[in-house]
Design a protein around this motif. Structure first.
Motif, PDB file in Angstrom:
ATOM      1  N   ALA A 105      38.756  45.287  37.224  1.00 51.55           N
ATOM      2  CA  ALA A 105      39.518  46.094  38.276  1.00 51.55           C
ATOM      3  C   ALA A 105      40.971  45.258  38.270  1.00 51.55           C
ATOM      4  N   ALA A 106      40.778  43.885  38.449  1.00 50.03           N
ATOM      5  CA  ALA A 106      41.968  43.067  38.894  1.00 50.03           C
ATOM      6  C   ALA A 106      42.899  43.116  37.214  1.00 50.03           C
ATOM      7  N   ARG A 107      42.107  42.911  36.353  1.00 46.40           N
ATOM      8  CA  ARG A 107      42.973  42.860  35.029  1.00 46.40           C
ATOM      9  C   ARG A 107      43.715  44.291  34.747  1.00 46.40           C
ATOM     10  N   ARG A 108      43.053  45.508  35.120  1.00 49.49           N
ATOM     11  CA  ARG A 108      43.523  46.687  34.944  1.00 49.49           C
ATOM     12  C   ARG A 108      44.747  46.718  35.755  1.00 49.49           C
ATOM     13  N   ILE A 109      44.752  46.251  37.291  1.00 51.23           N
ATOM     14  CA  ILE A 109      45.871  46.365  38.200  1.00 51.23           C
ATOM     15  C   ILE A 109      47.176  45.431  37.505  1.00 51.23           C
ATOM     16  N   LEU A 110      46.746  44.453  36.956  1.00 52.05           N
ATOM     17  CA  LEU A 110      47.732  43.565  36.225  1.00 52.05           C
ATOM     18  C   LEU A 110      48.636  44.501  35.254  1.00 52.05           C
ATOM     19  N   LEU A 126      51.267  43.976  47.868  1.00 50.36           N
ATOM     20  CA  LEU A 126      50.651  43.318  46.395  1.00 50.36           C
ATOM     21  C   LEU A 126      50.142  44.427  45.561  1.00 50.36           C
ATOM     22  N   PRO A 127      50.355  44.227  44.160  1.00 50.27           N
ATOM     23  CA  PRO A 127      49.844  45.103  43.086  1.00 50.27           C
ATOM     24  C   PRO A 127      48.270  45.472  43.632  1.00 50.27           C
ATOM     25  N   GLY A 128      47.826  46.565  43.717  1.00 54.57           N
ATOM     26  CA  GLY A 128      46.432  46.802  44.012  1.00 54.57           C
ATOM     27  C   GLY A 128      46.019  48.258  43.839  1.00 54.57           C
ATOM     28  N   GLY A 129      44.710  48.381  44.038  1.00 47.93           N
ATOM     29  CA  GLY A 129      44.040  49.854  43.756  1.00 47.93           C
ATOM     30  C   GLY A 129      42.718  49.704  44.138  1.00 47.93           C
ATOM     31  N   LEU A 130      41.914  50.848  44.302  1.00 44.97           N
ATOM     32  CA  LEU A 130      40.664  51.112  44.450  1.00 44.97           C
ATOM     33  C   LEU A 130      39.711  50.664  43.409  1.00 44.97           C
ATOM     34  N   VAL A 131      38.752  49.906  43.552  1.00 45.94           N
ATOM     35  CA  VAL A 131      37.800  49.722  42.338  1.00 45.94           C
ATOM     36  C   VAL A 131      37.163  50.903  41.766  1.00 45.94           C
TER      37      VAL A 131
END
Lengths: 231, 231
Positions: free
Chosen positions: B57-62, B43-48
């Motif tokens: 953070a979720a919107r940035r990853i999107l 899944l697209p993701g990353g550290l907060v």
């Protein structure tokens, strides 16, 4: 170099331990004896330990701070506003636990607070927590966490047997209706409630009646089927 | 002294970006180009980041990993099994985003995978993710996260307008029924679906009909009222 725990978010678990009593939803709060927010009332919580799953942390906190085990417990929501704790970035995974009222034991450091909900019908609402002596000052964003628990309970009431955790193993239809009125914040017609709840097949008769009551003993019911889904 | 980031849980956000297409629920996966789990699909993701709220953070990853903004987004569940990432203790706050299929743009590094759900009727089920060339190997516990998103979508379908986010602004009753069949994994009687969905008041006629179709154009509907509640 600054404290690395401050550079990186800390991870906590807080537990909203809810019961229904005297026609109100109620929640266990613990007095804070240290800064920040010293003297305010907070949900039982703590930092997640390294080798501990999140559910395990929630169960440990229930044991340590409320002397409870074997309760209905589900993850509620994760609260991560950067300014929610003045010490450091603390992200809190909130859990909701439900118990019948006799399992909550208040003492000098623990209070069972009434949850007053302005029933605007909107989600994302706020709540006021109060004791017999008036509104309580709660720590951090813990009133938002309680509000989220109330929304979850209302949302699950109609289609799960979540009420089981609040009522115990058997109950009368009147007790179940009063619980629904408490949670939904509105009065419910007795006859249509009876028809509706029996049609859901979520409950069944135990075949026994109340004992030692001052009126004609009512039939006792129980929830049937699987426990409330975790979502 | 060991790396303090390893002593304390790291906090990540992963996004389950779901659409409905060809009678299937589908999800965006990104190929991993580094260890661990190199070559697997995640899944697209990353550290907060330190000053970032979880939703941010979720919107940035999107934006960064799917070139998307202005989508339906809600927090799903937080995954914290201690062994879920072989590098370190990483707790992931999962979000669910819903989009119509035309907004997902696969390329060499991004794939829109089919979600195959064994519809046992039980919660906590598992899913298999697959592409045209067969089942995919997914990284970490990301298939569990996708399974949780499927359960959430099924649970919210009946009582919210969550379908709006998957269908776009207007749709025919047939399109809405096919979406329900896709999500619930069962065929639905056309006439009773029509009666039931119109009775919910969740949708209303737009007053216009389809254009440029090879058959008699059907009436277009839209969802009315507030967006799907966040719980």
């Amino acid at each position: 170099m600054s404290d690395p725990r401050i550079d990186h978010p800390l991870l906590a678990v807080d537990v909203v331990l809810v019961t229904a009593q005297h026609g109100r939803l109620r929640v266990l709060l613990v007095k804070r004896f240290q800064a920040p927010e010293e003297g305010l009332w907070a949900l039982p919580g703590g930092l997640v330990r390294r080798e501990e799953a999140l559910d395990e942390a929630a169960r440990r906190i229930l044991r340590e701070k409320a002397s409870l085990s074997d309760v209905f417990l589900e993850q509620l929501y994760t609260f991560g506003r950067p300014d929610r704790d003045p010490r450091a970035r603390v992200v809190s995974v909130a859990y909701m636990a439900l118990v019948p009222p006799e399992r909550l034991l208040p003492d000098a450091e623990r209070l069972v607070a009434d949850i007053e909900v302005p029933w605007s019908g909107e989600s994302g609402g706020s709540v006021v927590l109060s004791s017999a002596s008036g509104p309580l000052q709660t720590a951090f964003d813990h009133d938002d966490i309680v509000a989220m628990a109330v929304l979850r309970i209302r949302g699950k009431l109609a289609y799960t047997n979540i009420g089981f955790a609040l009522l115990g193993p058997s109950f009368t239809l009147r007790e179940l209706r009063l619980l629904h009125e408490t949670i939904l914040g509105e009065s419910i017609n007795k006859d249509s409630f009876r028809r509706r709840v029996l049609a859901t097949k979520l409950i069944e008769s135990t075949g026994t009646r109340q004992t030692a009551v001052g009126h004609r003993p009512a039939l006792l019911y129980r929830f049937c089927g699987a426990p409330a889904d975790d979502d």
